[in-house]
Design a protein around this motif. Structure first.
Motif, PDB file in Angstrom:
ATOM      1  N   ARG A  27       0.837  -1.213   0.000  1.00  0.00           N
ATOM      2  CA  ARG A  27       0.000   0.000   0.000  1.00  0.00           C
ATOM      3  C   ARG A  27       0.868   1.257   0.000  1.00  0.00           C
ATOM      4  NH1 ARG A  27      -5.498  -1.511  -0.764  1.00  0.00           N
ATOM      5  NH2 ARG A  27      -5.930  -3.405   0.416  1.00  0.00           N
ATOM      6  N   ALA A  28       0.854   2.003   1.096  1.00  0.00           N
ATOM      7  CA  ALA A  28       1.628   3.244   1.191  1.00  0.00           C
ATOM      8  C   ALA A  28       3.109   2.949   1.016  1.00  0.00           C
ATOM      9  CB  ALA A  28       1.373   3.923   2.529  1.00  0.00           C
ATOM     10  N   GLY A  29       3.810   3.881   0.380  1.00  0.00           N
ATOM     11  CA  GLY A  29       5.242   3.730   0.195  1.00  0.00           C
ATOM     12  C   GLY A  29       5.635   3.036  -1.092  1.00  0.00           C
ATOM     13  N   ARG A  30       4.665   2.480  -1.813  1.00  0.00           N
ATOM     14  CA  ARG A  30       4.956   1.868  -3.110  1.00  0.00           C
ATOM     15  C   ARG A  30       4.603   2.870  -4.207  1.00  0.00           C
ATOM     16  NH1 ARG A  30       4.215  -0.778   1.667  1.00  0.00           N
ATOM     17  NH2 ARG A  30       5.117  -2.870   1.616  1.00  0.00           N
ATOM     18  N   LEU A  31       5.544   3.148  -5.071  1.00  0.00           N
ATOM     19  CA  LEU A  31       5.293   4.087  -6.170  1.00  0.00           C
ATOM     20  C   LEU A  31       4.620   3.387  -7.342  1.00  0.00           C
ATOM     21  CD1 LEU A  31       8.632   6.125  -6.162  1.00  0.00           C
ATOM     22  CD2 LEU A  31       6.435   6.720  -5.121  1.00  0.00           C
ATOM     23  N   TRP A  32       5.102   2.206  -7.673  1.00  0.00           N
ATOM     24  CA  TRP A  32       4.450   1.430  -8.717  1.00  0.00           C
ATOM     25  C   TRP A  32       4.848  -0.028  -8.619  1.00  0.00           C
ATOM     26  CZ3 TRP A  32       8.455   4.863 -10.203  1.00  0.00           C
ATOM     27  CH2 TRP A  32       9.577   4.300 -10.789  1.00  0.00           C
ATOM     28  N   LYS A  33       4.045  -0.836  -9.287  1.00  0.00           N
ATOM     29  CA  LYS A  33       4.283  -2.271  -9.363  1.00  0.00           C
ATOM     30  C   LYS A  33       4.867  -2.582 -10.739  1.00  0.00           C
ATOM     31  CE  LYS A  33       0.692  -4.760  -9.873  1.00  0.00           C
ATOM     32  NZ  LYS A  33      -0.632  -5.055  -9.355  1.00  0.00           N
ATOM     33  N   VAL A  34       5.807  -3.501 -10.764  1.00  0.00           N
ATOM     34  CA  VAL A  34       6.450  -3.922 -12.005  1.00  0.00           C
ATOM     35  C   VAL A  34       5.947  -5.312 -12.390  1.00  0.00           C
ATOM     36  CG1 VAL A  34       8.647  -4.357 -13.187  1.00  0.00           C
ATOM     37  CG2 VAL A  34       8.532  -2.668 -11.324  1.00  0.00           C
ATOM     38  N   GLN A  35       5.612  -5.478 -13.657  1.00  0.00           N
ATOM     39  CA  GLN A  35       5.370  -6.823 -14.186  1.00  0.00           C
ATOM     40  C   GLN A  35       6.376  -7.075 -15.309  1.00  0.00           C
ATOM     41  OE1 GLN A  35       2.123  -9.568 -16.606  1.00  0.00           O
ATOM     42  NE2 GLN A  35       1.351  -7.884 -15.382  1.00  0.00           N
ATOM     43  N   TYR A  36       7.073  -8.209 -15.215  1.00  0.00           N
ATOM     44  CA  TYR A  36       8.001  -8.647 -16.250  1.00  0.00           C
ATOM     45  C   TYR A  36       7.266  -9.644 -17.144  1.00  0.00           C
ATOM     46  CZ  TYR A  36      11.360  -7.065 -12.679  1.00  0.00           C
ATOM     47  OH  TYR A  36      12.045  -6.345 -11.724  1.00  0.00           O
ATOM     48  N   GLN A  37       7.382  -9.455 -18.459  1.00  0.00           N
ATOM     49  CA  GLN A  37       6.676 -10.329 -19.387  1.00  0.00           C
ATOM     50  C   GLN A  37       7.612 -10.910 -20.434  1.00  0.00           C
ATOM     51  OE1 GLN A  37       3.253  -8.983 -21.442  1.00  0.00           O
ATOM     52  NE2 GLN A  37       2.123  -8.350 -19.635  1.00  0.00           N
ATOM     53  N   ALA A  38       7.359 -12.174 -20.743  1.00  0.00           N
ATOM     54  CA  ALA A  38       7.934 -12.798 -21.930  1.00  0.00           C
ATOM     55  C   ALA A  38       6.849 -13.676 -22.540  1.00  0.00           C
ATOM     56  CB  ALA A  38       9.167 -13.625 -21.584  1.00  0.00           C
ATOM     57  N   ASN A  39       6.642 -13.540 -23.845  1.00  0.00           N
ATOM     58  CA  ASN A  39       5.635 -14.316 -24.565  1.00  0.00           C
ATOM     59  C   ASN A  39       6.294 -14.981 -25.769  1.00  0.00           C
ATOM     60  OD1 ASN A  39       3.382 -13.135 -22.995  1.00  0.00           O
ATOM     61  ND2 ASN A  39       3.934 -11.266 -24.092  1.00  0.00           N
ATOM     62  N   TRP A  40       5.873 -16.221 -26.066  1.00  0.00           N
ATOM     63  CA  TRP A  40       6.400 -16.890 -27.253  1.00  0.00           C
ATOM     64  C   TRP A  40       5.360 -17.859 -27.794  1.00  0.00           C
ATOM     65  CZ3 TRP A  40       7.814 -17.659 -22.253  1.00  0.00           C
ATOM     66  CH2 TRP A  40       7.817 -18.953 -21.731  1.00  0.00           C
ATOM     67  N   LYS A  41       5.542 -18.247 -29.045  1.00  0.00           N
ATOM     68  CA  LYS A  41       4.526 -19.037 -29.735  1.00  0.00           C
ATOM     69  C   LYS A  41       4.989 -20.451 -30.084  1.00  0.00           C
ATOM     70  CE  LYS A  41       2.549 -14.882 -31.883  1.00  0.00           C
ATOM     71  NZ  LYS A  41       1.339 -14.897 -31.045  1.00  0.00           N
ATOM     72  N   THR A  42       6.297 -20.723 -29.930  1.00  0.00           N
ATOM     73  CA  THR A  42       6.854 -22.006 -30.358  1.00  0.00           C
ATOM     74  C   THR A  42       6.990 -22.956 -29.174  1.00  0.00           C
ATOM     75  OG1 THR A  42       8.133 -20.814 -32.025  1.00  0.00           O
ATOM     76  CG2 THR A  42       8.747 -23.103 -31.598  1.00  0.00           C
ATOM     77  N   PRO A  43       6.471 -24.185 -29.294  1.00  0.00           N
ATOM     78  CA  PRO A  43       6.607 -25.142 -28.187  1.00  0.00           C
ATOM     79  C   PRO A  43       8.031 -25.667 -28.068  1.00  0.00           C
ATOM     80  CG  PRO A  43       5.569 -26.194 -30.073  1.00  0.00           C
ATOM     81  CD  PRO A  43       5.715 -24.743 -30.423  1.00  0.00           C
ATOM     82  N   GLY A  44       8.305 -26.326 -26.965  1.00  0.00           N
ATOM     83  CA  GLY A  44       9.609 -26.957 -26.762  1.00  0.00           C
ATOM     84  C   GLY A  44      10.301 -26.432 -25.526  1.00  0.00           C
ATOM     85  N   LYS A  45      11.000 -27.326 -24.830  1.00  0.00           N
ATOM     86  CA  LYS A  45      11.665 -26.965 -23.576  1.00  0.00           C
ATOM     87  C   LYS A  45      12.772 -25.938 -23.789  1.00  0.00           C
ATOM     88  CE  LYS A  45      13.932 -28.937 -19.510  1.00  0.00           C
ATOM     89  NZ  LYS A  45      14.997 -27.920 -19.481  1.00  0.00           N
ATOM     90  N   ASP A  46      13.550 -26.106 -24.845  1.00  0.00           N
ATOM     91  CA  ASP A  46      14.659 -25.183 -25.079  1.00  0.00           C
ATOM     92  C   ASP A  46      14.160 -23.760 -25.308  1.00  0.00           C
ATOM     93  OD1 ASP A  46      16.412 -27.252 -24.794  1.00  0.00           O
ATOM     94  OD2 ASP A  46      16.741 -27.557 -26.949  1.00  0.00           O
ATOM     95  N   VAL A  47      13.086 -23.644 -26.048  1.00  0.00           N
ATOM     96  CA  VAL A  47      12.505 -22.320 -26.307  1.00  0.00           C
ATOM     97  C   VAL A  47      11.976 -21.727 -25.003  1.00  0.00           C
ATOM     98  CG1 VAL A  47      10.752 -21.020 -27.593  1.00  0.00           C
ATOM     99  CG2 VAL A  47      11.882 -22.990 -28.657  1.00  0.00           C
ATOM    100  N   ALA A  48      11.251 -22.537 -24.231  1.00  0.00           N
ATOM    101  CA  ALA A  48      10.705 -22.062 -22.956  1.00  0.00           C
ATOM    102  C   ALA A  48      11.816 -21.626 -22.019  1.00  0.00           C
ATOM    103  CB  ALA A  48       9.856 -23.155 -22.314  1.00  0.00           C
ATOM    104  N   ASP A  49      12.870 -22.435 -21.925  1.00  0.00           N
ATOM    105  CA  ASP A  49      13.988 -22.098 -21.045  1.00  0.00           C
ATOM    106  C   ASP A  49      14.627 -20.771 -21.447  1.00  0.00           C
ATOM    107  OD1 ASP A  49      13.582 -24.406 -19.629  1.00  0.00           O
ATOM    108  OD2 ASP A  49      15.246 -25.518 -20.544  1.00  0.00           O
ATOM    109  N   TYR A  50      14.726 -20.533 -22.742  1.00  0.00           N
ATOM    110  CA  TYR A  50      15.321 -19.289 -23.238  1.00  0.00           C
ATOM    111  C   TYR A  50      14.522 -18.073 -22.767  1.00  0.00           C
ATOM    112  CZ  TYR A  50      16.295 -15.487 -26.509  1.00  0.00           C
ATOM    113  OH  TYR A  50      16.583 -14.259 -27.054  1.00  0.00           O
ATOM    114  N   TYR A  51      13.212 -18.113 -22.956  1.00  0.00           N
ATOM    115  CA  TYR A  51      12.381 -16.954 -22.601  1.00  0.00           C
ATOM    116  C   TYR A  51      12.243 -16.789 -21.086  1.00  0.00           C
ATOM    117  CZ  TYR A  51      11.090 -15.993 -27.417  1.00  0.00           C
ATOM    118  OH  TYR A  51      11.130 -15.644 -28.742  1.00  0.00           O
ATOM    119  N   ILE A  52      12.131 -17.888 -20.388  1.00  0.00           N
ATOM    120  CA  ILE A  52      12.051 -17.804 -18.926  1.00  0.00           C
ATOM    121  C   ILE A  52      13.340 -17.204 -18.374  1.00  0.00           C
ATOM    122  CG2 ILE A  52      11.950 -19.179 -16.807  1.00  0.00           C
ATOM    123  CD1 ILE A  52      10.078 -21.119 -18.338  1.00  0.00           C
ATOM    124  N   ASP A  53      14.460 -17.606 -18.963  1.00  0.00           N
ATOM    125  CA  ASP A  53      15.747 -17.078 -18.526  1.00  0.00           C
ATOM    126  C   ASP A  53      15.843 -15.572 -18.768  1.00  0.00           C
ATOM    127  OD1 ASP A  53      18.442 -17.565 -17.476  1.00  0.00           O
ATOM    128  OD2 ASP A  53      19.133 -17.035 -19.479  1.00  0.00           O
TER     129      ASP A  53
END
Length: 546
Positions: free
Chosen positions: A439-465
């Motif tokens: 509540r008080a004392g917070r100026l703003w909230k941050v959301q980090y986003q990564a989106n991708w369309k290709t399946p596969g663990k390697d692709v997911a690991d890349y974007y999550i990283d």
């Protein structure tokens, strides 16, 4: 006597009868071993239990979908909003109960305990880590999407909204009754009410009216004994907990009674872009001083991403300022020329519209689209693979700090930052008023986003990283001890609870990040209302150690 889901205001009068029936059922239910997905007889035994423990005038059989049912996959997939958790290797539920009546929920709670099956509660499926429909152990899904009654009472300026309703349906039904009323909640129409409100619920009117949970006056929940409770019968502790502490840790929320808020007949929205070449650094620097302190009627979200620069082969940072102003454009232009001239907002940038149409604007839907689009339960945009993280900023960031962040984003390329300003009503409500502490004392909230369309663990690991790298880089600029996070932006990087003998220790790791000083009270309430920890998931509130 029958509890009818299409008359939820009548539910409290039945609370004296249902507990007696269901408590008897629970007390008669013997313990049994865990059911196995591959055991047909176990399936039949569990289903038999469900049939026996639901209201005979509302048969549960039509609400049960097993893997042998032709519609099982479509029912499961229809509310999966993160494709990371919809692969061939993703563990599938033992069965799905698409509850059509309150008694179906009660039966699910009773029989889930009797057969030692983990129950996942899904209202809209937008939880970022798929916690409402994925598990590592045998489980079943209690899907609430059929329980979506909405009853608006303009005279009392309240509405009873069932957990399976989606935000777009809520907004549409309010506006249908009154053009001068709205509700402060999320900007995505297909988010389910149950998860959204129970985790806090925020949107572009929070600087004016606070969070969704700040505007909840009653609720109905099925507890671990199968009893249907309202605010009076559940008590103020439990009512406090399910307004921001996550309802799924304490029971199954059936409905919330929300307090409607006033909105003008005419609101103004705008969305303008500025790149580094268009002085984005100075504009963002000034935004952080203005957005949390300006008139409470104005909410200016800042979205930053990386795009192609005008020069060949180079990348640049783009800042998108998207706003809702509860008033007319002339007043807004005057306000920003005075308080935020760096933005250079012009009359042609502004769109005057109704509050309900502004919901379309914020969802990237043309505001001339028929408003019935808000009743569409499938997202307008394609469902992606995604990863999200969150933070809170307490001190303005220097220009040098901002330049470093921008350069890091350009280096990573495929990340997006959302900055959502606080201040206003958010700073006035005590941090212990609800479980939501930021509540008080917070100026703003941050959301980090990564989106991708290709399946596969390697692709997911890349974007999550990528999200983890940007999150790590932001460490000097955000809250610490604890490094705060928003519960509705579920992030399993913060810790996973395996709900074994170390449940409390594991739960405290992420619990303090999400709830700060309110975590201890949530644990005490959880221990009291669900001592056996039936309502659990990977980031639920743990019980106190025995």
């Amino acid at each position: 006597m029958v509890v009818r889901s299409n008359n939820i205001r009548a539910l409290p009068s039945l609370l004296l009868v249902l507990p007696i029936i269901v408590v008897l059922l629970v007390s008669l239910a013997p313990c049994s071993t865990s059911a196995s997905n591959s055991n047909p007889s176990a399936h039949n035994t569990f289903i038999h239990c469900l049939v026996n423990h639901s209201d005979s005038s509302h048969p549960i059989s039509s609400a049960i979908f097993t893997p042998r049912n032709a519609s099982f996959t479509s029912v499961l997939d229809s509310y999966v909003r993160n494709l990371r958790f919809n692969t061939s290797t993703t563990r599938k539920p033992y069965l799905i109960i698409t509850a059509l009546h309150v008694s179906h929920v009660q039966a699910a709670v009773v029989c889930g305990q009797r057969h030692n099956l983990q129950m996942k509660i899904r209202s809209g499926g937008h939880d970022y880590e798929g916690v409402s429909y994925v598990a590592e152990v045998p489980f079943f899904i209690l899907d609430m999407f059929n329980l979506r009654s909405i009853e608006v009472d303009i005279e009392s300026e309240t509405a009873w909204v069932q957990a399976g309703a989606q935000l777009g349906e809520v907004y549409y039904n309010i506006a249908k009754k009154s053009k001068g009323h709205g509700f402060p909640a999320g900007v995505c129409p297909t988010v389910g009410v149950g998860g959204h409100i129970s985790g806090g619920g925020y949107g572009n009117m929070m600087r004016k009216y606070g969070l969704s949970v700040d505007n909840v006056v009653d609720a109905q929940i099925v507890d671990v004994q199968g009893r249907l409770l309202d605010r009076e019968s559940m008590g103020e502790d439990l009512f406090w907990a399910i307004r921001g502490g996550g309802g799924g840790s304490f029971g199954v929320v059936i409905a919330y009674k929300i307090k409607l808020v006033k909105v003008p007949e005419k609101v103004t929205v705008f969305s303008v872009y500025r790149t580094l070449e268009e002085n984005a650094t100075d504009i963002v620097y000034n935004w952080q001083h203005v957005a949390p302190t300006i008139d409470n009627d104005l909410f200016i979200r800042l979205i930053m991403d990386v795009v192609n620069a005008t020069q060949n082969g180079t990348k640049t940072l783009r800042a998108n300022f998207i706003a809702l102003y509860l008033g007319d454009s002339k007043t807004l232009i005057s306000l920003l020329h005075d308080k935020f001239p760096q933005l250079g907002l012009k009359q042609q940038d502004c769109i005057e519209t109704t509050w309900l149409q502004s919901v379309l604007f914020w969802t990237n839907i043309n505001i001339s689209t028929p408003l019935e689009v808000l009743l569409d339960r499938q997202p307008q945009s394609p469902v992606n693979f995604l990863k999200r993280k969150s933070d809170y900023v307490k001190k303005p960031i220097s220009k040098e700090g901002l330049e470093g962040i921008f350069n890091k984003m350009i280096e990573l390329v495929d990340t997006i930052l959302y900055f959502n300003p606080y201040g206003g009503r958010m700073a006035e409500i005590p941090s212990t008023e609800t479980p939501f502490p930021h509540r008080a004392g917070r100026l703003w909230k941050v959301q980090y986003q990564a989106n991708w369309k290709t399946p596969g663990k390697d692709v997911a690991d890349y974007y999550i990283d990528l999200t983890r790298k940007l999150h790590k880089y932001m460490t000097p600029f955000v809250s610490n001890n604890p490094r705060e996070a928003f519960f509705n932006y579920k992030d399993l990087d913060l810790g996973i609870n395996h709900n074994g003998k170390n449940s409390y220790v594991q739960g405290r790791v992420y619990g303090v990040d999400y709830f700060n000083q309110n975590f201890n009270r949530l644990v005490q309430i959880k221990t009291k209302v669900d001592p056996s920890n039936f309502f659990r998931n990977e980031q639920s509130i743990p019980t106190l150690p025995h």
